[in-house]
Design a protein around this motif. Structure first.
Motif, short mmCIF file in Angstrom:
data_model
loop_
_atom_site.label_atom_id
_atom_site.label_comp_id
_atom_site.label_asym_id
_atom_site.label_seq_id
_atom_site.Cartn_x
_atom_site.Cartn_y
_atom_site.Cartn_z
N VAL A 64 -13.02 137.05 21.46
CA VAL A 64 -12.25 136.30 20.47
C VAL A 64 -13.24 135.71 19.47
CG1 VAL A 64 -10.58 134.45 20.07
CG2 VAL A 64 -10.51 135.75 22.21
N THR A 65 -13.16 136.18 18.24
CA THR A 65 -14.08 135.72 17.20
C THR A 65 -13.31 134.85 16.22
OG1 THR A 65 -13.61 137.74 15.96
CG2 THR A 65 -15.60 137.72 17.30
N THR A 66 -13.99 133.87 15.68
CA THR A 66 -13.34 133.08 14.62
C THR A 66 -14.37 132.43 13.72
OG1 THR A 66 -11.56 131.50 14.16
CG2 THR A 66 -13.17 130.81 15.78
N GLU A 67 -13.93 132.11 12.50
CA GLU A 67 -14.70 131.20 11.67
C GLU A 67 -13.77 130.07 11.26
OE1 GLU A 67 -16.38 133.77 8.65
OE2 GLU A 67 -14.72 133.40 7.29
N ASP B 188 -21.82 148.74 21.19
CA ASP B 188 -21.60 148.62 22.64
C ASP B 188 -20.56 147.56 23.01
OD1 ASP B 188 -23.57 150.53 22.97
OD2 ASP B 188 -25.17 149.02 23.16
N ALA B 189 -20.39 146.56 22.13
CA ALA B 189 -19.54 145.42 22.51
C ALA B 189 -18.37 145.17 21.57
CB ALA B 189 -20.40 144.15 22.59
N GLY B 190 -18.49 145.59 20.33
CA GLY B 190 -17.44 145.30 19.35
C GLY B 190 -17.91 144.30 18.31
N TYR B 191 -16.95 143.75 17.57
CA TYR B 191 -17.30 142.84 16.47
C TYR B 191 -17.62 141.45 17.03
CZ TYR B 191 -17.09 140.77 11.81
OH TYR B 191 -17.40 140.13 10.63
N MET B 192 -18.81 140.94 16.68
CA MET B 192 -19.22 139.62 17.15
C MET B 192 -19.64 138.75 15.97
SD MET B 192 -21.45 140.59 20.51
CE MET B 192 -20.72 140.28 22.11
N GLY C 42 -9.77 141.18 20.83
CA GLY C 42 -9.72 142.52 21.42
C GLY C 42 -11.08 143.02 21.87
N GLY C 43 -11.21 144.31 21.94
CA GLY C 43 -12.44 144.93 22.41
C GLY C 43 -13.16 145.68 21.32
N LYS C 44 -13.67 146.86 21.69
CA LYS C 44 -14.50 147.59 20.74
C LYS C 44 -13.72 148.17 19.56
CE LYS C 44 -17.59 150.42 22.54
NZ LYS C 44 -18.21 151.35 23.52
N GLU C 45 -12.40 148.17 19.69
CA GLU C 45 -11.59 148.70 18.58
C GLU C 45 -11.51 147.73 17.40
OE1 GLU C 45 -10.49 147.28 21.24
OE2 GLU C 45 -8.83 145.96 20.72
N VAL C 46 -11.88 146.46 17.63
CA VAL C 46 -11.79 145.45 16.56
C VAL C 46 -13.01 145.55 15.65
CG1 VAL C 46 -11.65 142.96 16.06
CG2 VAL C 46 -10.45 143.90 18.04
N ARG C 47 -12.77 145.69 14.34
CA ARG C 47 -13.88 145.91 13.40
C ARG C 47 -14.16 144.70 12.53
NH1 ARG C 47 -15.27 151.73 13.43
NH2 ARG C 47 -16.00 151.38 11.32
N GLY C 48 -13.39 143.64 12.70
CA GLY C 48 -13.64 142.47 11.86
C GLY C 48 -12.61 141.40 12.16
N MET C 49 -12.62 140.36 11.33
CA MET C 49 -11.64 139.28 11.49
C MET C 49 -10.62 139.36 10.35
SD MET C 49 -14.03 136.06 12.67
CE MET C 49 -15.20 136.17 11.31
N ALA C 50 -9.43 138.85 10.63
CA ALA C 50 -8.34 138.88 9.66
C ALA C 50 -7.41 137.73 10.02
CB ALA C 50 -7.61 140.23 9.75
N PRO C 51 -6.36 137.51 9.23
CA PRO C 51 -5.37 136.53 9.68
C PRO C 51 -4.74 137.01 10.98
CG PRO C 51 -5.01 137.12 7.38
CD PRO C 51 -6.02 138.08 7.91
N PRO C 52 -4.18 136.08 11.77
CA PRO C 52 -3.59 136.50 13.05
C PRO C 52 -2.43 137.46 12.84
CG PRO C 52 -3.00 134.24 12.52
CD PRO C 52 -4.03 134.65 11.52
N GLY C 53 -2.36 138.46 13.73
CA GLY C 53 -1.30 139.47 13.61
C GLY C 53 -0.36 139.49 14.79
N GLY C 54 -0.52 138.52 15.69
CA GLY C 54 0.39 138.45 16.84
C GLY C 54 -0.21 139.02 18.11
N LYS C 55 -1.52 139.28 18.12
CA LYS C 55 -2.15 139.80 19.33
C LYS C 55 -2.14 138.77 20.45
CE LYS C 55 -5.39 143.39 18.05
NZ LYS C 55 -6.81 143.77 17.99
N VAL C 56 -1.95 139.25 21.66
CA VAL C 56 -1.93 138.37 22.83
C VAL C 56 -3.28 138.46 23.53
CG1 VAL C 56 -0.78 137.87 25.02
CG2 VAL C 56 0.54 138.75 23.08
N LEU C 57 -3.89 137.32 23.82
CA LEU C 57 -5.20 137.31 24.48
C LEU C 57 -5.06 137.81 25.91
CD1 LEU C 57 -5.71 135.36 22.06
CD2 LEU C 57 -7.22 134.06 23.57
N LYS C 58 -6.05 138.63 26.33
CA LYS C 58 -6.06 139.11 27.71
C LYS C 58 -7.49 139.11 28.24
CE LYS C 58 -6.26 144.00 26.46
NZ LYS C 58 -6.78 143.74 25.12
N ALA C 59 -7.62 139.20 29.53
CA ALA C 59 -8.94 139.17 30.15
C ALA C 59 -9.83 140.26 29.57
CB ALA C 59 -8.80 139.37 31.65
#
Lengths: 369, 344
Positions: free
Chosen positions: A218-221, A336-340, A197-214
């Protein structure tokens, strides 16, 4: 015969048990905390719970409360007396009672069942941390080999992840690709969380069904596990071309990671590494984003547990020593960018470190079409 | 560590269903003179909290507490940011992020004046949490209320039936996705795993008994690789807290394969009721298979699936009508044949 890694671990454990005057070392484990049990028995528990009793003479009893896990242990490991114990806690208590009043230590204390310590018996459990904590943190060469192999799979795995990321895909479908890749390479365990997502994302979690969009970040470990040992990598990608704002924000993480990694060597503390990372954020007026409000840790040890000591925080004064394995990751929220996220794994060495990660430290981007 | 889809969908698990479960819980609290009810959760013991609240942790641990009235509290050692995520996947409950969940729940109990508190699987609960609760309330009595909990737990609602059916459907279709022609375990299971997770499985554990001629022991792909002429694939799979197990056997021997297939068909068509062992034995005998052992698993206490009846168990706590998994081992022309599937 036990594996070479397990043989080496048993010898080290036997030595520390002797040094700490421990007659019986009780370890408990489950799929969340499999590390202590794995160290002592070589069994990677998957379902249910297990307790092992390691005696000073090296003989070990492994009790498991799941019948299929019990049979799996009999097939996969050697050197242990494996027993099916549907009443696990009661059975462990009975075996301890039968062995008489001896010096018993247990680990990890935070999982020690109430039924063991609340029994009407004279068994007293000393905290087993002095017996095993150092052994878990500081790896022998045979253990490092496993972590190196896991790190290689982190690098290869992230390419699979990046190539699987495209608009219209669901976050859990990306996880499916990763797990398929790891299973195909014989990796039975992996830990991964994800942010989309964008700036509304505050961290990582298990997947919740979000659909990737332009435009999404996308963060991951990824944390594959080889013969029980985890390695980890953290990376961020943008769906589409990264914006100037995203690139500028990410450059802070690149600088912070480099500063943290430069600091890593035997003799410094975990706090020194965290401070080096956080100073970069403070330099850019982003100090508040290094606090627990926005981030958990600035890295951590890894091994038989993927988030082991030392946690890289400014108030952790554990000294880094030769052979420790850790990831440095200045993951946090950027206003300015969100969670990275960005993190590389390494081995601590006397004059510096042995970098395990071979991926570029880039803000990756994938096609938005 | 759970890493598949973790999401709460009100259409699948309506809030009214969770409320109804909590009403049942409060009724046993009343009949057992309990001032509150507690359940501990972590990855290996998630079932009680999952049933009471709809929430399953992907990591770490927590303590869920239901009082006679008001919103239940869930204290967890996860961070404040993760607590925000929990709030999105746990339909009912106030999330308290704290390094000491037991202490936080103990304080709530102290404030409520609770003296007698029920708890699931007391012996298995980490002493650190139990003692922290006890330390906050002088004279507090923790009562192991697992049996009482199991009586309401076995009274299955339609939402749980539907979630279990979905888990079973994912598991069975994932079995079909396995590469049964593969010669190594990794190639056998990888497509199966991808299929299950793409179909929204919350978690999946795969293991293989690589040589049924030698034994029926399942192994993971990190300890064995080669598939012999007859082997079995075992899958434990969760969908939104509902767990199922499926085992299927396979052989490369054409003659034997036909017999394995007949046994599988007989097993699939089995509608267990009444004298389960006699019924199962008869069904297999009709296709030339000899039942050598069997057991049934159902959710109990905080464990997702536990053996509740079987050929090697002297007592049975099986509850007909509740979701269950039947596991069998047969002898077919001297070959071991293993199977497992969910049924209700």
């Amino acid at each position: 015969m036990p594996s070479a890694t397990h043989k080496a671990r048993l010898a080290a454990l036997s030595e520390t048990m002797k040094a700490q005057n421990v007659d019986v070392f009780l370890v408990i484990g489950n799929n969340w905390h499999a590390d202590y049990l794995r160290y002592a028995t070589d069994f990677g528990i998957q379902e249910g719970q297990g307790i092992a009793l390691v005696r000073a003479d090296g003989s070990t009893t492994l009790m498991l409360d799941d019948p299929t896990e019990c049979e799996r242990a009999r097939a996969e490991i050697s050197g242990c007396d494996v027993q099916y114990a549907p009443q696990l806690v009661k059975e462990a208590r009975a075996q301890l009672m039968r062995s008489g009043n001896r010096n018993v230590a247990a680990s990890p204390m935070h999982l020690l069942p109430y039924g063991l310590v609340n029994a009407e018996s004279d068994v007293r459990f000393a905290d087993g941390a002095p017996v095993i904590e150092r052994l878990l943190m500081t790896k022998m060469e045979v253990e490092l080999d496993c972590i190196r192999r896991a790190s290689k799979l982190c690098d290869e795995g992230y390419i699979v992840f990046r190539d699987a990321a495209r608009p219209g895909r669901k976050d859990y479908e990306l996880v499916a690709e990763m797990e398929g890749f790891f299973r195909a390479h014989g990796i039975a365990e992996n830990f991964m969380i994800i942010g989309v997502g964008g700036k509304e994302v505050r961290g990582m979690a298990p997947p919740g069904g979000k659909v990737l969009k332009a435009g999404d970040l996308v963060t991951t470990e990824l944390s594959p596990c080889v013969d029980g040992y985890y390695a980890q990598v953290c990376r961020t990608l943008v769906v589409g071309q990264a914006s100037e704002t995203q690139l500028k924000a990410f450059s802070v993480y690149q600088e912070a990671l480099e500063a943290g990694i430069k600091t890593v060597k035997a003799g410094v503390t975990a706090a020194d590494v965290a401070r080096a990372e956080n100073d970069v954020f403070r330099k850019y007026g982003l100090g508040q984003y290094t606090t627990s409000e926005y981030t958990r840790v600035r890295g951590h040890g890894m091994g038989l547990f993927l988030d082991q000591k030392p946690q890289i925080l400014e108030d952790v004064d554990i000294e880094l020593v030769d052979g420790m394995t850790m990831i440095v990751h200045p993951n946090t929220y950027h206003p300015d960018a969100g969670y990275m996220v960005l993190g590389d794994a390494m081995v601590v060495r006397p004059g510096g470190h042995e970098l395990l990660c071979g991926l570029p430290r880039d803000l990756f981007s994938v096609s938005a079409h | 560590m759970r890493r598949g889809l973790m999401a709460w969908d009100a259409a699948e698990l309506p809030i009214e269903v969770i409320q109804a479960r909590q009403v049942k819980l409060r009724s046993i609290m009343k009949s057992h003179r309990l001032d509150a009810f507690i359940a501990y959760t972590n990855i290996s013991h998630p079932a009680a909290v999952s049933w009471i609240s709809g929430f399953t942790p992907y990591w770490s641990e927590g303590v869920y507490c239901v009082m006679p009235e008001g919103t239940p509290a869930f204290a967890t050692a996860l961070s404040k940011r993760v607590a925000e995520w929990i709030g999105t996947v746990m339909p009912i409950g106030e999330v308290i992020p704290t390094p000491a969940p037991g202490t936080a729940i103990g304080k709530r109990l102290a404030a409520s004046g609770a003296r007698r508190v029920g708890i699931v699987d007391l012996d298995d609960v980490p002493a650190r949490q139990a003692r922290a609760i006890l330390a906050e309330v002088e004279g507090l009595e923790l009562v192991d209320s697992t049996d009482a909990f199991n009586t309401i737990r076995c009274d299955v609602d339609n939402a749980e039936r539907a979630l279990t059916a979905r888990a079973a459907a994912i598991a069975l279709s994932a079995m079909q996705a396995a590469d049964w022609k593969a010669v190594c375990m990794q190639a056998l299971i990888a497509p199966c795993e991808v299929h299950a997770r793409r179909a929204a499985a919350e978690d999946i554990f795969l293991s293989v008994a690589p040589n049924l001629a030698a034994n029926g022991r399942f192994q993971r792909t990190d300890t064995a690789t080669t598939l012999e002429s007859a082997f079995a694939l075992r899958m434990s799979l969760a969908y939104k807290g509902a767990w199922v197990r499926v085992i299927q056997s396979h052989t490369r021997d054409a003659l034997l394969a036909a017999k394995f297939a007949s046994a599988q068909t007989a097993f699939n068509e089995l509608m267990p009721s009444g004298d389960l062992e006699a019924q199962t034995r008869k069904a297999f005998e009709a296709v030339g298979a000899k039942l050598t052992s069997w057991f049934i698993e159902q959710p109990r206490g905080s464990s997702p699936l536990v053996a509740v009846a079987g050929s090697s168990m002297s007592t049975s706590t099986y509850r007909a009508g509740a979701p269950a998994t039947l596991n069998v081992e047969c002898d077919i022309d001297g070959w071991r044949w293993l199977a497992s599937r969910p049924f209700a």
